[in-house]
Each structure stands twice: as C-alpha cells, then as structure tokens.
Design a protein around this motif. Sequence first.
Motif, short mmCIF file in Angstrom:
data_model
loop_
_atom_site.label_atom_id
_atom_site.label_comp_id
_atom_site.label_asym_id
_atom_site.label_seq_id
_atom_site.Cartn_x
_atom_site.Cartn_y
_atom_site.Cartn_z
N VAL A 108 10.06 -22.98 25.13
CA VAL A 108 9.04 -22.02 24.69
C VAL A 108 9.61 -20.61 24.65
CG1 VAL A 108 6.82 -20.97 25.26
CG2 VAL A 108 7.12 -23.43 25.50
N ASN A 109 10.41 -20.27 25.66
CA ASN A 109 10.94 -18.92 25.73
C ASN A 109 11.90 -18.62 24.58
OD1 ASN A 109 10.77 -16.50 27.07
ND2 ASN A 109 12.29 -16.99 28.61
N LEU A 110 12.74 -19.59 24.25
CA LEU A 110 13.67 -19.38 23.14
C LEU A 110 12.98 -19.43 21.78
CD1 LEU A 110 16.77 -21.51 24.27
CD2 LEU A 110 16.56 -19.02 24.24
N ALA A 111 11.94 -20.25 21.68
CA ALA A 111 11.28 -20.42 20.38
C ALA A 111 10.42 -19.23 20.01
CB ALA A 111 10.43 -21.69 20.41
N VAL A 112 9.51 -18.85 20.88
CA VAL A 112 8.55 -17.79 20.52
C VAL A 112 8.42 -16.72 21.59
CG1 VAL A 112 7.19 -19.27 19.00
CG2 VAL A 112 6.63 -19.17 21.43
N GLY A 113 8.96 -16.97 22.77
CA GLY A 113 8.78 -16.03 23.87
C GLY A 113 7.52 -16.37 24.65
N ILE A 114 7.60 -16.35 25.95
CA ILE A 114 6.44 -16.69 26.77
C ILE A 114 5.46 -15.52 26.82
CG2 ILE A 114 5.70 -17.23 29.14
CD1 ILE A 114 8.39 -18.76 29.42
N ILE A 115 5.99 -14.31 26.95
CA ILE A 115 5.15 -13.12 26.94
C ILE A 115 5.42 -12.35 25.65
CG2 ILE A 115 4.62 -10.95 28.09
CD1 ILE A 115 5.50 -12.15 30.70
N ASN A 117 6.64 -11.70 22.25
CA ASN A 117 7.65 -12.39 21.45
C ASN A 117 8.95 -12.48 22.24
OD1 ASN A 117 9.14 -9.89 21.10
ND2 ASN A 117 7.62 -9.31 19.57
N GLU A 118 9.96 -13.08 21.61
CA GLU A 118 11.22 -13.32 22.32
C GLU A 118 11.97 -12.04 22.67
OE1 GLU A 118 11.95 -14.02 17.85
OE2 GLU A 118 10.39 -14.39 19.34
N ALA A 122 10.63 -8.99 29.66
CA ALA A 122 10.10 -9.78 30.78
C ALA A 122 10.43 -11.26 30.62
CB ALA A 122 8.58 -9.59 30.88
N ASN A 123 10.66 -11.69 29.38
CA ASN A 123 10.94 -13.11 29.15
C ASN A 123 12.26 -13.55 29.78
OD1 ASN A 123 8.61 -13.87 27.72
ND2 ASN A 123 9.40 -12.97 25.84
N ASP A 124 13.19 -12.61 29.94
CA ASP A 124 14.46 -12.97 30.58
C ASP A 124 14.27 -13.43 32.02
OD1 ASP A 124 15.77 -12.30 28.25
OD2 ASP A 124 16.26 -10.27 28.89
N ASP A 169 2.92 -3.91 33.14
CA ASP A 169 2.25 -3.82 31.85
C ASP A 169 3.12 -4.38 30.71
OD1 ASP A 169 -0.03 -3.24 30.37
OD2 ASP A 169 0.69 -1.25 29.78
N LEU A 170 3.84 -5.47 31.03
CA LEU A 170 4.69 -6.12 30.04
C LEU A 170 4.02 -7.34 29.41
CD1 LEU A 170 8.12 -5.97 31.89
CD2 LEU A 170 7.39 -4.58 29.94
N GLY A 171 2.94 -7.79 30.01
CA GLY A 171 2.24 -8.95 29.47
C GLY A 171 1.46 -9.66 30.56
N PHE A 172 0.56 -10.57 30.12
CA PHE A 172 -0.35 -11.26 31.05
C PHE A 172 -0.45 -12.71 30.60
CE2 PHE A 172 -4.80 -12.17 32.48
CZ PHE A 172 -4.54 -12.08 33.84
N VAL A 173 0.13 -13.62 31.37
CA VAL A 173 0.15 -15.04 30.99
C VAL A 173 -0.38 -15.92 32.13
CG1 VAL A 173 1.92 -14.96 29.19
CG2 VAL A 173 2.59 -15.02 31.60
N PRO A 174 -1.66 -15.83 32.44
CA PRO A 174 -2.20 -16.61 33.57
C PRO A 174 -2.20 -18.12 33.33
CG PRO A 174 -3.97 -15.53 32.37
CD PRO A 174 -2.69 -14.99 31.82
N VAL A 175 -2.51 -18.55 32.10
CA VAL A 175 -2.58 -19.98 31.83
C VAL A 175 -1.21 -20.63 31.99
CG1 VAL A 175 -3.10 -21.75 30.11
CG2 VAL A 175 -4.58 -19.74 30.32
N PHE A 176 -0.20 -20.02 31.38
CA PHE A 176 1.16 -20.56 31.50
C PHE A 176 1.59 -20.59 32.96
CE2 PHE A 176 5.77 -20.04 31.66
CZ PHE A 176 6.19 -21.07 30.85
N THR A 177 1.27 -19.54 33.69
CA THR A 177 1.67 -19.46 35.10
C THR A 177 1.00 -20.56 35.93
OG1 THR A 177 1.96 -17.06 34.91
CG2 THR A 177 1.75 -17.97 37.13
#
Length: 200
Positions: A108-115, A117-118, A122-124, A169-177
Amino acid sequence: MLLPLATPRGVALDRESDMAGILEQDQLRRNGVRALVWGGAAALLLLPLVAMQFTDEVDWNGADFIVMGVMLLAVCTAYEIAARIARNNAYMVAAALAAGACFLTVWVNLAVGIIGNENNPANDLFFFVVALAMVGSLLVLFRPRPMAWVMVATAAAQLGVFAYAWLADLGFVPVFTVVMCGLWLASANLFRRAAGQAWS
C-alpha cells in the motif's frame, strides 16, 4: 474363550504407526498449503499483467513487476521458514499474519501511500515498522515466545507512527492503524499460544 491381550510391543508398534500416519498427513497438509502460497503469489504477480490487457487504469512497467516479485518472494520465504520451524498450527497462523501485515504495509505504501500520497514524508516511517518486525524476528531466531513480544513491540511502533503523524499534522489514518495493530496483536497472541506459555 478369552482373547489374547496385546503385548506391550504390539501396542508400541500401533502407536508408532498411528504417529507416522499423523505426521504423514501433517506433511501432506503443509505441502498443500505450500503449493497454495506459492501458486497464489504467482497468480497475484500475474494479475496486473492480465488487467493491463483489458484496462488502461493498470499501467505497470518492468520495475513495478520486479518490486512486486521481490515482495512476494520475501513473504513466501518467510512462510517457508515458518513451515520448517512450526510445531503447531498456532505458529503457522501467527507467522502468516505477521508476513501478511508486512506485505500489506509495503504494498500500500509503495502503491499509493498510506498517508496522503507516496510523497508524504510520514510514509517512510511505516517502513520502520516493517523493519522492526523483520529485524526483531531475526534477532529472536523466530522462537515463538519472544516472537510474541516482537509483535507487541511492532504494534506499539505502529501506534507511535500514527500518533506522530497526527500530532505533526502530516495525516490521520485511524482505520489503517486499528487494522494493522489488530493484525500484529493477533499474531502476538497466536505466538504466545504456540509457545504454550503465559505472559511473564
């Protein structure tokens, strides 16, 4: 007329025969799962190629297939290691969950980025989570009891990345977490069961 009782040697031979049959069935089952894992990986790698014949939405180049192939090879290799080490089904499922979580995160991280876009920095950090799971597994030599603690530490790292990205403030991904922490903790619980020991 009384029937002759089985001799101790005869009982031992019957037990050995039963055990051999169980081991043979277990080996056949593992071989079947092994074929399913490797066959599924091959099918997953070929899926984009097939999709490219019918839609322009999928546009992979050679590098994309190489990266995907390396990722699938890593997951399948992890399964092979687990299959050789495992002494029970709990270990096998725990290892499958851990390997699947690593694969899902990287894919997911390489394809579209988790937070976002790639390109989001923060995705690193999510690669650090995967690295922790992999390096930790190597350090404990894949033994089930310490593997449980490695998975707990990985879940904590996953939560830490979520908190950092949110507070910065780089992104919010509660479901993925929640999903990923659930996978890491489920794997930890199964490794604990595989070890046959309580938390200490």
